[in-house]
Design a protein around this motif. Structure first.
Motif, PDB file in Angstrom:
ATOM      1  N   THR A  25       0.828  -1.204   0.000  1.00 19.28           N
ATOM      2  CA  THR A  25       0.000   0.000   0.000  1.00 19.28           C
ATOM      3  C   THR A  25       0.869   1.265   0.000  1.00 19.28           C
ATOM      4  O   THR A  25       0.589   2.229  -0.711  1.00 19.28           O
ATOM      5  CB  THR A  25      -0.978  -0.026   1.190  1.00 19.28           C
ATOM      6  OG1 THR A  25      -1.594  -1.324   1.208  1.00 19.28           O
ATOM      7  CG2 THR A  25      -2.058   1.020   1.065  1.00 19.28           C
ATOM      8  N   LYS A  29       1.103   3.975  -2.970  1.00 18.09           N
ATOM      9  CA  LYS A  29       0.878   5.405  -2.706  1.00 18.09           C
ATOM     10  C   LYS A  29       2.021   6.240  -3.298  1.00 18.09           C
ATOM     11  O   LYS A  29       1.807   7.354  -3.764  1.00 18.09           O
ATOM     12  CB  LYS A  29       0.765   5.669  -1.197  1.00 18.09           C
ATOM     13  CG  LYS A  29       0.501   7.150  -0.931  1.00 18.09           C
ATOM     14  CD  LYS A  29       0.335   7.491   0.522  1.00 18.09           C
ATOM     15  CE  LYS A  29       0.237   9.011   0.675  1.00 18.09           C
ATOM     16  NZ  LYS A  29       0.222   9.431   2.055  1.00 18.09           N
ATOM     17  N   PHE A  77      -3.250   7.033   4.498  1.00 20.30           N
ATOM     18  CA  PHE A  77      -3.915   6.823   3.200  1.00 20.30           C
ATOM     19  C   PHE A  77      -5.248   7.575   3.140  1.00 20.30           C
ATOM     20  O   PHE A  77      -6.155   7.200   2.402  1.00 20.30           O
ATOM     21  CB  PHE A  77      -4.104   5.323   2.955  1.00 20.30           C
ATOM     22  CG  PHE A  77      -2.787   4.585   3.015  1.00 20.30           C
ATOM     23  CD1 PHE A  77      -1.848   4.755   2.003  1.00 20.30           C
ATOM     24  CD2 PHE A  77      -2.461   3.796   4.103  1.00 20.30           C
ATOM     25  CE1 PHE A  77      -0.611   4.132   2.074  1.00 20.30           C
ATOM     26  CE2 PHE A  77      -1.229   3.170   4.181  1.00 20.30           C
ATOM     27  CZ  PHE A  77      -0.299   3.332   3.161  1.00 20.30           C
ATOM     28  N   ALA A 239      -5.718  -0.687   0.362  1.00 16.03           N
ATOM     29  CA  ALA A 239      -4.713  -1.057  -0.648  1.00 16.03           C
ATOM     30  C   ALA A 239      -5.319  -0.968  -2.046  1.00 16.03           C
ATOM     31  O   ALA A 239      -4.710  -0.416  -2.975  1.00 16.03           O
ATOM     32  CB  ALA A 239      -4.206  -2.470  -0.375  1.00 16.03           C
ATOM     33  N   GLN A 242      -5.569   2.349  -3.395  1.00 13.92           N
ATOM     34  CA  GLN A 242      -4.290   2.894  -3.857  1.00 13.92           C
ATOM     35  C   GLN A 242      -3.845   2.223  -5.165  1.00 13.92           C
ATOM     36  O   GLN A 242      -2.780   2.541  -5.692  1.00 13.92           O
ATOM     37  CB  GLN A 242      -3.194   2.676  -2.795  1.00 13.92           C
ATOM     38  CG  GLN A 242      -3.426   3.398  -1.491  1.00 13.92           C
ATOM     39  CD  GLN A 242      -3.354   4.912  -1.633  1.00 13.92           C
ATOM     40  OE1 GLN A 242      -2.627   5.441  -2.473  1.00 13.92           O
ATOM     41  NE2 GLN A 242      -4.126   5.616  -0.825  1.00 13.92           N
ATOM     42  N   VAL A 244      -3.366  -1.266  -5.560  1.00 13.81           N
ATOM     43  CA  VAL A 244      -2.654  -2.557  -5.400  1.00 13.81           C
ATOM     44  C   VAL A 244      -3.502  -3.676  -6.006  1.00 13.81           C
ATOM     45  O   VAL A 244      -4.718  -3.709  -5.836  1.00 13.81           O
ATOM     46  CB  VAL A 244      -2.415  -2.852  -3.898  1.00 13.81           C
ATOM     47  CG1 VAL A 244      -1.806  -4.235  -3.712  1.00 13.81           C
ATOM     48  CG2 VAL A 244      -1.538  -1.785  -3.274  1.00 13.81           C
TER      49      VAL A 244
END
Ligand SMILES: Cc1cc2nc3c(=O)[nH]c(=O)nc-3n(C[C@H](O)[C@H](O)[C@H](O)COP(=O)(O)OP(=O)(O)OC[C@H]3O[C@@H](n4cnc5c(N)ncnc54)[C@H](O)[C@@H]3O)c2cc1C
Length: 519
Positions: A25, A29, A77, A239, A242, A244
Motif C-alpha cells: 500500500t 501510494k 492513506f 490497498a 491505492q 494494489v
C-alpha cells in the motif's frame, strides 16, 4: 500480469499478511505499480479467518494493541480507522485466572493501580512509576527505534544514544526491571505476561519491552467488531483504493536474479513474472533458504539453528453450544507456575506438564462470531518450536484444558463442544513454511533486537524482506511498521536505479518525506 506494459517498473510483494499489505500500500501510494502474490486463497496470512458450523474463527492474533499505530496507518492513506472498523475498548482488558480464582484487570491506569494496591501495599504508586518509565520507552521506541531499517548500528548513533539507551533500559532485563517495582508473585505474573506471549523469558528480554505494558494498560486493549480479520479487510480496501492488485493461489517457488538483481519470481505453475524489485514478507528462513539462489543468502542453516525462536503454539478453535459468562473476552490461565513451562519452551525444548494457557472468547463481546446461545473459543498453549508430535498430544492437552476449566467453572464443558479444530507446528510449517513451526517469529532477546535481527536488505540488490522475522519484530503493529519501512527502502532502491514511479507526476510523493521525518 500484462507483460507488454513496462514489466520492469513493477514491484512484486510476496505474501499478504500485515507486512505484505502495508508494503504494497505504501509503495502504491508512492506511485509504483504493485502486485501482491499470496499462496493461500484468502488474504491476511496468520490473521486469516475461517467459518465452520456458524462460527467465525480468527486464526491467529486476538489482542488489538497499540491503537495509535493503526490510527496513523489509515491516516497515511486518507482513511479513518474508526470509519474502517468498529473498534471497542475492552473493560476489563482481560482476566487472569490464578489457582485461587479469577482476577479482572480493569482498563486504564487508575483502576489498575487500585487493584495493585489491594494486592501489595505501595504497589499502586509503583505501578504509576513503572508506567511513567514505560511511557518514555514507548515514545522513544515508537518515534526513533521501530522505524529504522536497522541495516547497521550507525543508524542509531544519531540520536542521543547514551541518554536514550539508558532510558530504554536496553541492557537491563525485563525481569530485573519488574522486580525493582513489585514483589508479589501475582503482580509479577501480570506484568510479565505481555512479554511471555511474544517471545522470550522475562530474564532474557530487555526492559525496553515494558513498552508493551504501557500499550496494554494505558493505550488499551481493543477489539474490532466482526473479529481481528476486520483489520485485514480494512487494509485490503485501502490497498485497492491505492491501486494494489492481489493474486491469491500464487505460490512463489523462486526469486529470479537475472542481471544480478531481483528481476522477478517463478510461481508454482511454472510461469514467471518480471519485476523491478521484490519484497518478500513470507517467513525469512523459507525465502532465503528455498526461494533464493545460494550465492545470495546472507545466513546459513547454522545461523538459523542458533536463533532463539519465539514459541510455537498449540491452538484449538472450539465452538460450544452454551454460553460461559464466567469468561471475559481474554482469559489467561496462570493457575500453574510458569517456571517449569518456560523451561520446556526455552531450555529443554520438550512437551510441558501443566502448561499455562490462554482462552479468547470473542463471542463475549461480539455476538456475530457465534450462533445464538453459543460461545466461540480459541485456546492457545505456548510450546517450544521444533517439537515433534508422538501421537496423542493434541487430545491429551485438550483434555487437560477441559479438566482445568472444569475445576475453575464447576462444570464440564466437554458435552457442549460442537466444533473443534487444532493447529500446531506442522500446520505452521505447511501453511506458512515457518521455521521449526514457530508462531510469531524471533524471540525479543537483546541479541535479536534492532540491527541484530535478520537484515531487511537482501544481498541480492532489489530484494527486501519485511515481516515479523525482520525489524522491528513480531506482532501485528510491528509487522505493519516493517512493511512501511521496507517500502521506503524499496522506493529508495528504485530511485537509485532511475526507476521513477509511473504515476510520479500525479501522486503525492510526500510519503517519502513522511517516512524520512519519522525515521
Ligand atoms: C496464534 C497467534 C497468535 C498471535 N497473537 C497476536 C496478538 O494477539 N496480537 C498481535 O499483535 N500479534 C499476534 N500474533 C503475531 C502476529 O499475528 C504476526 O506477527 C503477524 O500477523 C505477522 O505478519 P506477517 O505479515 O509478518 O506474516 P504472515 O502473516 O505470516 O504473512 C506472510 C504471508 O506470506 C505468505 N507466503 C509465505 N510463503 C509464500 C510463498 N512462497 N509464496 C506466496 N506466499 C507466501 C503466507 O501465506 C502469508 O500469507 C499472533 C500470531 C499467532 C500465530
Amino acid at each position: 500480469m500484462d507483460q507488454s506494459s513496462s514489466p520492469n517498473r513493477d514491484v512484486l510483494v510476496l505474501g499478504a499478511g500485515f507486512a505484505g499489505l502495508a508494503t504494497a500500500t505504501y509503495l502504491a501510494k508512492a506511485g509504483h505499480r504493485v502486485r501482491v502474490l499470496e499462496r493461500h486463497d484468502t488474504l491476511g496470512g496468520r490473521a486469516r479467518k475461517f467459518e465452520a458450523e456458524g462460527f467465525t474463527f480468527d486464526m491467529g492474533p486476538s489482542w488489538y494493541w497499540m491503537p495509535d499505530v493503526f490510527e496513523r496507518y489509515f491516516e497515511d492513506f486518507g482513511a479513518d480507522v474508526n470509519e474502517e472498523m468498529n473498534l471497542v475498548r475492552l473493560d476489563p482488558s482481560y482476566t487472569v485466572w490464578f489457582d485461587d480464582g479469577p482476577l479482572q484487570i480493569p482498563a486504564g491506569l487508575n483502576a489498575l493501580a487500585t487493584v495493585f494496591e489491594s494486592i501489595e501495599t505501595g504497589a499502586g504508586k509503583k505501578l504509576r512509576d513503572f508506567m511513567a518509565e514505560a511511557e518514555v520507552k514507548y515514545n522513544i521506541g515508537m518515534s526513533k527505534f521501530v522505524t529504522k531499517p536497522a541495516h547497521n548500528a550507525l543508524e542509531f548513533a544519531e540520536w542521543q544514544t547514551v541518554v536514550d539507551a539508558t532510558r530504554l533500559s536496553l541492557f537491563t532485563s525485563f525481569s530485573t526491571f519488574a522486580r525493582k517495582h513489585f514483589s508479589h508473585p501475582k503482580l509479577l505474573q501480570i506484568m510479565e505476561f505481555p512479554v511471555l506471549f511474544l517471545g522470550a523469558k522475562p530474564e532474557d528480554t530487555p526492559a525496553l519491552y515494558s513498552l508493551m505494558n504501557y500499550a496494554d494498560t494505558c493505550l488499551g486493549t481493543w477489539y474490532p467488531m466482526g473479529g481481528m480479520n476486520e483489520i485485514v479487510q480494512a487494509m485490503v480496501r485501502v490497498a485497492e483504493r491505492q491501486g494494489v492488485e492481489f493474486q491469491c493461489n500464487a505460490e512463489v517457488t523462486a526469486i529470479l536474479d537475472e542481471g544480478s538483481r531481483a528481476s522477478g519470481v517463478r510461481l508454482a505453475d511454472g510461469t514467471t513474472m518480471e519485476a523491478a524489485a521484490v519484497v518478500a514478507t513470507g517467513d525469512y528462513h523459507h525465502v532465503e533458504q528455498t526461494l533464493l539462489p545460494a550465492k545470495w543468502r546472507r545466513y546459513d542453516e547454522a545461523y538459523w539453528d542458533k536463533r532463539t525462536m519465539s514459541p510455537s503454539s498449540l491452538l484449538y478453535y472450539v465452538g460450544l453450544d452454551t454460553k460461559v459468562p464466567e469468561f471475559q473476552h481474554h482469559n489467561l490461565f496462570f493457575d500453574t507456575p510458569f517456571g517449569p513451562h518456560a523451561t520446556t519452551i526455552y531450555d529443554s525444548h520438550s512437551w510441558p506438564v501443566d502448561p499455562l494457557f490462554y482462552v479468547s472468547a470473542p463471542s463475549r463481546t461480539d455476538l456475530s462470531v457465534a450462533p445464538e446461545g453459543c460461545e466461540n473459543l480459541f485456546f492457545l498453549i505456548p510450546l517450544a518450536p521444533g517439537l515433534e508430535e508422538q501421537g496423542n498430544e493434541r487430545d491429551r492437552y485438550f483434555e487437560e484444558i477441559m479438566t482445568r476449566l472444569e475445576t475453575h467453572l464447576g462444570r464440564d464443558l466437554r458435552p457442549h463442544v460442537i466444533y473443534s479444530r487444532s493447529f500446531a507446528h506442522r500446520e505452521f510449517e505447511k501453511e506458512y513454511s515457518s521455521y521449526k513451526g514457530n508462531a510469531y517469529g524471533l524471540a525479543n532477546t537483546l541479541r535479536q533486537t534492532a540491527f541484530w535481527k535478520p537484515k531487511m536488505r537482501s544481498k541480492l540488490p532489489g530484494l527486501h524482506f519485511a515481516g515479523q522475522l525482520t525489524t522491528p519484530g513480531p506482532g501485528v503493529p510491528p509487522s505493519l511498521i516493517s512493511g512501511e519501512v521496507a517500502s521506503r527502502e524499496t522506493s529508495k532502491y528504485l530511485h537509485r536505479q532511475g526507476i521513477l514511479p509511473e504515476a510520479a507526476s500525479q501522486v503525492d510523493l510526500s510519503v517519502e518525506h513522511e517516512h524520512a521525518s519519522r525515521g
